[in-house]
Design a protein around this motif. Structure first.
Motif, PDB file in Angstrom:
ATOM      1  N   PRO A 107       0.844  -1.198   0.000  1.00 36.28           N
ATOM      2  CA  PRO A 107       0.000   0.000   0.000  1.00 36.28           C
ATOM      3  C   PRO A 107       0.876   1.244   0.000  1.00 36.28           C
ATOM      4  CG  PRO A 107       0.054  -0.952   2.200  1.00 36.28           C
ATOM      5  CD  PRO A 107       0.776  -1.919   1.294  1.00 36.28           C
ATOM      6  N   ARG A 108       0.507   2.250  -0.780  1.00 33.14           N
ATOM      7  CA  ARG A 108       1.356   3.445  -0.879  1.00 33.14           C
ATOM      8  C   ARG A 108       0.525   4.724  -0.871  1.00 33.14           C
ATOM      9  NH1 ARG A 108       6.259   3.216  -4.793  1.00 33.14           N
ATOM     10  NH2 ARG A 108       7.314   2.617  -2.880  1.00 33.14           N
ATOM     11  N   GLY A 109      -0.122   5.064  -2.007  1.00 32.46           N
ATOM     12  CA  GLY A 109      -0.870   6.316  -2.067  1.00 32.46           C
ATOM     13  C   GLY A 109      -2.164   6.220  -1.275  1.00 32.46           C
ATOM     14  N   ILE A 110      -2.559   7.344  -0.638  1.00 30.70           N
ATOM     15  CA  ILE A 110      -3.836   7.363   0.084  1.00 30.70           C
ATOM     16  C   ILE A 110      -4.428   8.763  -0.025  1.00 30.70           C
ATOM     17  CG2 ILE A 110      -2.774   7.883   2.342  1.00 30.70           C
ATOM     18  CD1 ILE A 110      -4.931   5.907   3.540  1.00 30.70           C
ATOM     19  N   ALA A 111      -5.759   8.823  -0.147  1.00 31.80           N
ATOM     20  CA  ALA A 111      -6.451  10.107  -0.259  1.00 31.80           C
ATOM     21  C   ALA A 111      -7.811   9.977   0.392  1.00 31.80           C
ATOM     22  CB  ALA A 111      -6.600  10.498  -1.735  1.00 31.80           C
ATOM     23  N   VAL A 112      -8.362  11.127   0.790  1.00 36.84           N
ATOM     24  CA  VAL A 112      -9.658  11.110   1.462  1.00 36.84           C
ATOM     25  C   VAL A 112     -10.558  12.170   0.823  1.00 36.84           C
ATOM     26  CG1 VAL A 112      -8.895  12.711   3.294  1.00 36.84           C
ATOM     27  CG2 VAL A 112     -10.800  11.148   3.739  1.00 36.84           C
ATOM     28  N   ASP A 113     -11.838  11.849   0.750  1.00 35.80           N
ATOM     29  CA  ASP A 113     -12.856  12.834   0.385  1.00 35.80           C
ATOM     30  C   ASP A 113     -13.579  13.180   1.684  1.00 35.80           C
ATOM     31  OD1 ASP A 113     -15.069  14.257  -0.349  1.00 35.80           O
ATOM     32  OD2 ASP A 113     -15.999  12.661  -1.532  1.00 35.80           O
ATOM     33  N   PRO A 114     -13.201  14.288   2.343  1.00 36.56           N
ATOM     34  CA  PRO A 114     -13.778  14.599   3.651  1.00 36.56           C
ATOM     35  C   PRO A 114     -15.281  14.847   3.590  1.00 36.56           C
ATOM     36  CG  PRO A 114     -11.800  15.920   3.250  1.00 36.56           C
ATOM     37  CD  PRO A 114     -12.172  15.279   1.944  1.00 36.56           C
ATOM     38  N   SER A 115     -15.758  15.464   2.502  1.00 35.49           N
ATOM     39  CA  SER A 115     -17.173  15.825   2.485  1.00 35.49           C
ATOM     40  C   SER A 115     -18.068  14.591   2.442  1.00 35.49           C
ATOM     41  CB  SER A 115     -17.486  16.764   1.319  1.00 35.49           C
ATOM     42  OG  SER A 115     -17.130  16.174   0.099  1.00 35.49           O
ATOM     43  N   ARG A 116     -17.599  13.479   1.885  1.00 37.45           N
ATOM     44  CA  ARG A 116     -18.406  12.255   1.851  1.00 37.45           C
ATOM     45  C   ARG A 116     -17.863  11.151   2.772  1.00 37.45           C
ATOM     46  NH1 ARG A 116     -18.003  14.799  -2.286  1.00 37.45           N
ATOM     47  NH2 ARG A 116     -19.736  15.531  -3.543  1.00 37.45           N
ATOM     48  N   GLY A 117     -16.717  11.414   3.393  1.00 41.98           N
ATOM     49  CA  GLY A 117     -16.173  10.435   4.329  1.00 41.98           C
ATOM     50  C   GLY A 117     -15.708   9.159   3.661  1.00 41.98           C
ATOM     51  N   ILE A 118     -15.042   9.297   2.493  1.00 38.15           N
ATOM     52  CA  ILE A 118     -14.568   8.123   1.748  1.00 38.15           C
ATOM     53  C   ILE A 118     -13.048   8.155   1.638  1.00 38.15           C
ATOM     54  CG2 ILE A 118     -14.779   6.775  -0.378  1.00 38.15           C
ATOM     55  CD1 ILE A 118     -17.381   8.208  -0.964  1.00 38.15           C
ATOM     56  N   LEU A 119     -12.466   6.969   1.764  1.00 34.79           N
ATOM     57  CA  LEU A 119     -11.021   6.793   1.694  1.00 34.79           C
ATOM     58  C   LEU A 119     -10.666   6.050   0.410  1.00 34.79           C
ATOM     59  CD1 LEU A 119      -8.857   7.448   3.856  1.00 34.79           C
ATOM     60  CD2 LEU A 119      -9.177   5.132   4.734  1.00 34.79           C
ATOM     61  N   PHE A 120      -9.535   6.374  -0.177  1.00 31.29           N
ATOM     62  CA  PHE A 120      -9.032   5.689  -1.378  1.00 31.29           C
ATOM     63  C   PHE A 120      -7.550   5.394  -1.175  1.00 31.29           C
ATOM     64  CE2 PHE A 120     -12.144   8.943  -2.429  1.00 31.29           C
ATOM     65  CZ  PHE A 120     -13.115   8.221  -3.110  1.00 31.29           C
ATOM     66  N   TRP A 121      -7.078   4.250  -1.680  1.00 34.75           N
ATOM     67  CA  TRP A 121      -5.643   3.974  -1.581  1.00 34.75           C
ATOM     68  C   TRP A 121      -5.183   3.083  -2.725  1.00 34.75           C
ATOM     69  CZ3 TRP A 121      -9.368   1.968   1.602  1.00 34.75           C
ATOM     70  CH2 TRP A 121      -9.494   0.577   1.632  1.00 34.75           C
ATOM     71  N   THR A 122      -3.867   3.106  -2.978  1.00 34.56           N
ATOM     72  CA  THR A 122      -3.271   2.254  -4.008  1.00 34.56           C
ATOM     73  C   THR A 122      -2.446   1.159  -3.345  1.00 34.56           C
ATOM     74  OG1 THR A 122      -1.107   3.367  -4.259  1.00 34.56           O
ATOM     75  CG2 THR A 122      -2.973   4.303  -5.476  1.00 34.56           C
ATOM     76  N   ASP A 123      -2.333   0.019  -4.043  1.00 35.52           N
ATOM     77  CA  ASP A 123      -1.439  -1.067  -3.633  1.00 35.52           C
ATOM     78  C   ASP A 123      -0.711  -1.496  -4.907  1.00 35.52           C
ATOM     79  OD1 ASP A 123      -0.215  -3.504  -3.007  1.00 35.52           O
ATOM     80  OD2 ASP A 123      -1.801  -4.086  -1.610  1.00 35.52           O
ATOM     81  N   TRP A 124       0.591  -1.226  -4.968  1.00 31.61           N
ATOM     82  CA  TRP A 124       1.314  -1.523  -6.214  1.00 31.61           C
ATOM     83  C   TRP A 124       1.931  -2.919  -6.234  1.00 31.61           C
ATOM     84  CZ3 TRP A 124       6.714  -2.150  -6.228  1.00 31.61           C
ATOM     85  CH2 TRP A 124       7.406  -1.697  -5.101  1.00 31.61           C
ATOM     86  N   ASN A 125       1.406  -3.814  -5.388  1.00 33.36           N
ATOM     87  CA  ASN A 125       1.778  -5.234  -5.426  1.00 33.36           C
ATOM     88  C   ASN A 125       1.981  -5.682  -6.883  1.00 33.36           C
ATOM     89  OD1 ASN A 125       1.949  -8.017  -5.222  1.00 33.36           O
ATOM     90  ND2 ASN A 125      -0.209  -8.285  -4.664  1.00 33.36           N
TER      91      ASN A 125
END
Length: 369
Positions: A225-243
């Motif tokens: 897992p490396r990149g991570i981002a959040v959408d605060p207004s909707r409370g959603i998390l996103f992330w990358t896994d470059w496996n």
């Protein structure tokens, strides 16, 4: 007079390299592995097998990190964990207060760089070092618009830190235990929370901004897992896994519920991603496919913005442009959202890899247009 040479004791990497070279009779063939050491005798974070094109990442003891072994034609993005020795005299780690307006902050190992924007154009003449952090390797970076503080991860010190951008702001450590290689960091200014990825512990965690109420969100189904981002207004998390076996982009709610795969086809080495509050899209950069792509959080309307990148590492969206760090250029590259054209680049005088990048605006952007 005689030149006295002081023999520095050999490092593990140098000893291993020497014994393998002797074992191969001094001339290794292209098929034989010889450890690659840097000028200080540490293992290069990137190791390759002769000239076969097969490469992988190692830890500071030279052990291969799972899920990083890469076929010819790709090079994995390996991050060092041992900081270079300090340069004397080391500057005080005070924040040089930035001017008002909008600017980019980028992580460059032992420092955080400041790159102001004039509209959406780079105001390169006014670029400077925001913070000198000797002995650190700063990788993940994000900003809390409410308290005007920058947050960053240090993979050498194995800490998460913050500093106020007000005059006299000094670094403060907020998480100092249970971290190994924290490469991604995201701040939710509405919930007053932070989220991070750890590529050695294969975890995603959250905590309050002062490091309290720490919680493991995910510790399974992750390899790199490396990149991570959040959408605060909707409370959603996103992330990358470059496996390398199965790269993917995933999403969940900020409490860890409703985890699902967003993208797992036609991606190679998704190093970084960002949530664009204007278009409400998740956008990522891929050092394998060389693309910058976006998708809606529901998995629809995936489209390519730019397909001829060099070696992108991290990305942020602001107004009608993307700004990403690149390891081939060792700089910050600007991409127009509408046309996909690369419109500008900034190459710092000091050549070394740039890692995370974030945008600082004078106010909090709610995204609730």
């Amino acid at each position: 007079g005689d030149f006295l040479t002081t023999q520095k004791p050999q490092t593990v990497c140098e000893r291993w390299r020497q014994s393998l070279l002797e074992h191969y009779g001094g001339q290794p063939t292209a098929q034989q592995y010889v450890p690659q050491c840097d000028h200080l005798g540490n293992f290069n974070p990137l190791q390759c097998h002769g000239n076969s094109g097969y490469c992988w990442c190692v830890d500071e003891d030279g052990r291969e990190i799972q899920g990083t072994r890469t076929e010819p034609g790709f090079t994995p993005a390996c991050i060092p964990t041992v900081a270079p020795p300090p340069v004397k005299p080391s500057p005080r780690p005070d924040v040089t207060p930035p001017a008002v307006g909008t600017f980019l902050l980028y992580a460059q190992g032992q420092q955080i760089g400041y790159l102001p924007l004039n509209g959406t154009k780079l105001h390169k003449e006014a670029a400077k070092t925001l913070l000198s952090l000797h002995g650190s390797i700063v990788v993940g970076i994000d900003y809390d618009c409410q308290e005007k503080k920058v947050y960053w991860t240090d993979v050498a010190g194995r800490t998460i830190n913050r500093a106020s951008l007000e005059p006299g702001g000094e670094p403060e450590t907020v998480v100092s235990s249970g971290l190994m290689s924290t490469e991604g960091l995201a701040i939710d200014h509405l919930r007053r929370m932070m989220f991070w990825t750890d590529s050695w512990l294969d975890k995603i965690e959250s905590a309050k901004l002062d490091g309290s109420e720490r919680k493991v969100l995910f510790d399974s189904g992750l390899v790199n897992p490396r990149g991570i981002a959040v959408d605060p207004s909707r409370g959603i998390l996103f992330w990358t896994d470059w496996n390398r076996e199965a790269p993917k982009i995933e999403t969940s709610f900020v409490d860890g519920s409703n985890r699902r795969i967003l993208v797992n086809d036609e991606i190679g080495l998704p190093n970084g991603l960002t949530f664009d509050p204007l278009s409400k899209q998740v956008c990522w950069i891929d050092a394998g496919t060389k693309k910058l792509e976006c998708i809606l959080p529901n998995g629809t309307r995936r489209h390519v913005i730019q397909d001829n990148l060099n070696y992108p590492f991290n990305v942020v969206a602001y107004s009608n442009h993307f700004y990403h760090t690149d390891w081939r250029r060792d700089g910050v590259i600007v991409v127009n959202k509408e046309t996909g054209h690369i419109t500008d680049e900034y190459l710092p005088e000091q050549r070394s890899h740039l890692y995370g990048i974030t945008v600082v605006q004078p106010y909090c952007f709610s995204g609730k247009k």
